[in-house]
Enzyme design. Structure first.
Site, PDB file in Angstrom:
ATOM      1  N   VAL A 158       0.846  -1.201   0.000  1.00 20.53           N
ATOM      2  CA  VAL A 158       0.000   0.000   0.000  1.00 20.53           C
ATOM      3  C   VAL A 158       0.879   1.247   0.000  1.00 20.53           C
ATOM      4  CG1 VAL A 158      -1.979  -1.095   1.114  1.00 20.53           C
ATOM      5  CG2 VAL A 158      -0.166  -0.081   2.524  1.00 20.53           C
ATOM      6  N   LYS A 159       0.219   2.398  -0.175  1.00 22.79           N
ATOM      7  CA  LYS A 159       0.987   3.639  -0.327  1.00 22.79           C
ATOM      8  C   LYS A 159       0.972   4.451   0.961  1.00 22.79           C
ATOM      9  CE  LYS A 159       1.255   6.039  -4.229  1.00 22.79           C
ATOM     10  NZ  LYS A 159       2.535   5.763  -4.881  1.00 22.79           N
ATOM     11  N   ASN A 160       1.830   4.009   1.890  1.00 23.42           N
ATOM     12  CA  ASN A 160       2.016   4.769   3.120  1.00 23.42           C
ATOM     13  C   ASN A 160       3.211   5.693   2.917  1.00 23.42           C
ATOM     14  OD1 ASN A 160       3.104   5.453   5.773  1.00 23.42           O
ATOM     15  ND2 ASN A 160       1.543   4.065   6.556  1.00 23.42           N
TER      16      ASN A 160
END
Ligand code: PMP
Length: 319
Positions: A158-160
């Site tokens: 995911v795009k953290n």
């Protein structure tokens, strides 16, 4: 547009750029948990329309990123999709554009290390982002001495925002060593991805990319390229574990991503890749991708959401 867009979307309100402020104490800790999306809109001069590429898939991933971060969104996916389109429309985006939704815990006082399904704040910005498709850009790369973050530390799927500290370390190391960018291995020594893009190679006319459990972002461009290679170029395209030295003997290597688009890699660790020039498959994919994202080709219309930008004459007029 005077140096910045006119509007952004902040917590449900279309807000004037100048009025979208947060307190300085929210800088820092609020970004530890923050998740975001990077989305591109492509301008089609013929139809005078901006097409957002795979907007639904991007917002699905945004919702997954928030879920994994235990963030609660006060807006549905479809409301956020509408908000992205509204931002692009109201900023009169008549050029290739980057749209970035960002979700964060707006109050640092809530406890920096606790994330328990509390409401998050969300903002959506748009900025001009010229495409480099068809411009002949090519890159050199080195295999990083930093390993890619993994599922057991920080999930790369995911795009953290925090994930990008790892990207930054590898990227800076590569640049200081004279390369354009880095390629990360996972802790098992297998190839993962670049600092902000997925990686493909071509060997004997087979397109190969690390599988989703190698420790990579669940990339939307990667998925599109697998489809285009299989359905349009008639090539076998497979997802599997990739060894480092396979890169050095590959016929072609390229990065894939929203910002990277199709970026040929022509040298890795001083090995020329193939002829050291743009490869055939990479070149074909670049043309195809450009045609699809801009709506020059009617193929894959479900991947394009028209923004409905106003005609320039109206936008600059007195409406
Ligand atoms: N990997 C990383 C680490 C990225 O930041 C990106 C860019 N979002 C990608 C891969 C490519 O993902 P996408 O095609 O969804 O932009």
């Amino acid at each position: 547009m005077a140096g910045h867009p006119n509007y952004l979307w902040l917590n449900g309100e279309l807000t004037k750029w100048e009025d979208a402020t947060v307190h300085v104490t929210e800088l820092g800790w609020s970004s530890v948990a923050a998740v975001f999306e990077g989305i591109r809109g492509y301008w089609n001069g013929e139809s005078e329309e901006l097409f957002v590429f795979r907007l639904t898939e991007h917002m699905d991933r945004f919702m997954r990123s928030m879920r994994l971060q235990r963030m609660h969104s006060r807006w549905t996916r479809d409301e956020l999709i509408a908000a992205c389109l509204q931002v692009a429309r109201d900023n009169d985006c008549h050029e290739d554009t980057y749209i970035r939704p960002l979700a964060y815990f707006g109050s640092a006082s809530r406890g920096a290390f606790l994330a328990t399904n509390s409401d998050c704040d969300i903002m959506i910005t748009s900025n001009p982002a010229p495409s480099h498709l068809m411009t002949g850009v090519k890159q050199t790369a080195s295999v990083s001495s930093y390993r890619r973050i993994g599922e057991d530390v920080m999930p790369p799927r995911v795009k953290n925002i925090s994930n990008y500290r790892n990207s930054q370390l590898g990227s800076t190391e590569a640049r200081l060593n004279g390369y354009d960018t880095a390629i990360f291995l996972n802790t098992a020594g297998h190839v993962t991805e670049g600092p902000g893009a997925c990686l493909f190679m071509v060997r004997d006319n087979v397109v190969i990319t690390p599988d989703l459990t190698s420790g990579i972002l669940e990339s939307i461009t990667r998925d599109a390229f697998l489809t285009l290679c299989r359905e349009q170029l008639g090539l076998e395209a497979i997802e599997r574990v990739v060894d480092r030295t396979e890169l050095y003997i590959a016929d072609e290597v390229f990065f894939a991503g929203t910002m990277a688009e199709v970026s040929p890699v022509t040298m890795i660790d001083h090995y020329d890749i193939g002829t050291g020039e743009l490869g055939t498959v990479t070149g074909q994919l670049e043309i195809l991708f450009n045609d699809v994202v801009r709506g020059i080709s009617p193929l894959y219309s479900a991947w394009r959401t028209p923004v409905g930008v106003r005609a320039l004459a109206t936008a600059s007029g007195d409406d």
